[in-house]
Design a protein around this motif. Sequence first.
Motif, short mmCIF file in Angstrom:
data_model
loop_
_atom_site.label_atom_id
_atom_site.label_comp_id
_atom_site.label_asym_id
_atom_site.label_seq_id
_atom_site.Cartn_x
_atom_site.Cartn_y
_atom_site.Cartn_z
N UNK A 140 0.83 -1.19 0.00
CA UNK A 140 0.00 0.00 0.00
C UNK A 140 0.88 1.25 0.00
N UNK A 141 0.92 1.93 -1.14
CA UNK A 141 1.67 3.18 -1.27
C UNK A 141 0.67 4.29 -1.56
N UNK A 142 0.19 4.97 -0.54
CA UNK A 142 -0.87 5.95 -0.76
C UNK A 142 -0.36 7.24 -1.39
N UNK A 143 -1.26 7.90 -2.08
CA UNK A 143 -1.04 9.27 -2.51
C UNK A 143 -1.55 10.16 -1.38
N UNK A 144 -0.77 11.15 -0.99
CA UNK A 144 -1.10 11.97 0.18
C UNK A 144 -1.56 13.35 -0.26
N UNK A 145 -2.69 13.78 0.27
CA UNK A 145 -3.22 15.12 0.03
C UNK A 145 -3.21 15.86 1.37
N UNK A 146 -2.31 16.83 1.49
CA UNK A 146 -2.16 17.55 2.75
C UNK A 146 -3.31 18.53 2.96
N UNK A 147 -3.74 18.64 4.21
CA UNK A 147 -4.76 19.62 4.57
C UNK A 147 -4.08 20.93 4.97
N UNK A 148 -3.44 21.57 4.00
CA UNK A 148 -2.68 22.78 4.32
C UNK A 148 -3.40 24.07 3.94
N UNK A 149 -4.67 23.94 3.54
CA UNK A 149 -5.49 25.11 3.25
C UNK A 149 -6.82 24.95 3.99
N UNK A 150 -7.30 26.02 4.59
CA UNK A 150 -8.57 25.97 5.31
C UNK A 150 -9.60 26.89 4.65
N UNK A 151 -10.86 26.52 4.82
CA UNK A 151 -11.96 27.35 4.32
C UNK A 151 -12.51 28.14 5.50
N UNK A 152 -12.29 29.42 5.50
CA UNK A 152 -12.66 30.27 6.63
C UNK A 152 -13.65 31.34 6.18
N UNK A 153 -14.34 31.98 7.15
CA UNK A 153 -15.25 33.08 6.79
C UNK A 153 -14.48 34.20 6.09
#
Length: 276
Positions: free
Chosen positions: A192-205
């Motif tokens: 299992x070699x996953x592709x990683x999607x970082x949560x480095x952007x947030x959706x803010x008001x």
Amino acid sequence: GALFPDIDHILIILHKEYYLLYHRTFTHSILTAPLFAFFLAFIFKMKHKNGVFSSYFFLVLIGILSHLALDLVVPYGIKLFYPFGQWSYLSWSYVIDIVILGLLIFPLLFQKLKDFQAQKTSLISLILVLSFLLFRGYLHNQTLTHFHQLYPTSLKIGIMPTPFSPFKWKVIVEKQNAYQYFEFGWFKKQKLHPKVFLKNQEITPPINTLPLVKTFLNWAQFPWVQKESNTVFYLRDLRFYHPQRFLLTVRLVLNKGKIKEEFVLTEPGLASINSR
């Protein structure tokens, strides 16, 4: 009656944003199904004076509910209790499954060759399709259990079908700071070699209060923000990730303090940005 719920495809002709806002909502709800069945039965009765209204009503209602059941098993899902509740989806089958198409077509060909009754042929097709869907559901559950054992501390795990084999699945594992994307097959031993999607952007008001963004976040199961530049952002749902393109995306463009939101059915060439 079985085709009626997809009348909402007309919305994309009126305005493509309506596709995300209303597709598979009010026409795909078991609460509104009796109203639509009554309306269609009334039309049939007006056209065929000697027909029985109750027969038309129940036949149309069965057709609509069967449509909802089939749409429920694909990843997009439906708003089953619209205008209440959340999106519902089982994600057992791809939207166009070649095996299911084959199971529907083969009995029809057999009927032509062997002079079978249409009623028997329809029953055979129904049994084969239902059996295959239940088999897919079983494999979906087994895959989900397998990954829960591998990643017991994950926040959420999603299992998505592939179009050509019930034994191959796309798997999304959500962790605190990233998503991991796997392509998993039962018959092929693989590391299992996953592709990683970082949560480095947030959706803010105020972005998360925009109508299209708010609807997208309510519908998306694995939302991921992709930054193209300081002024252009994409809202993705990793359920619809493909190495060459993303499907069903909201594009946000910031210009002089204003935010323009746009719904895009398919967006090629950006799948590698902010992922590794």
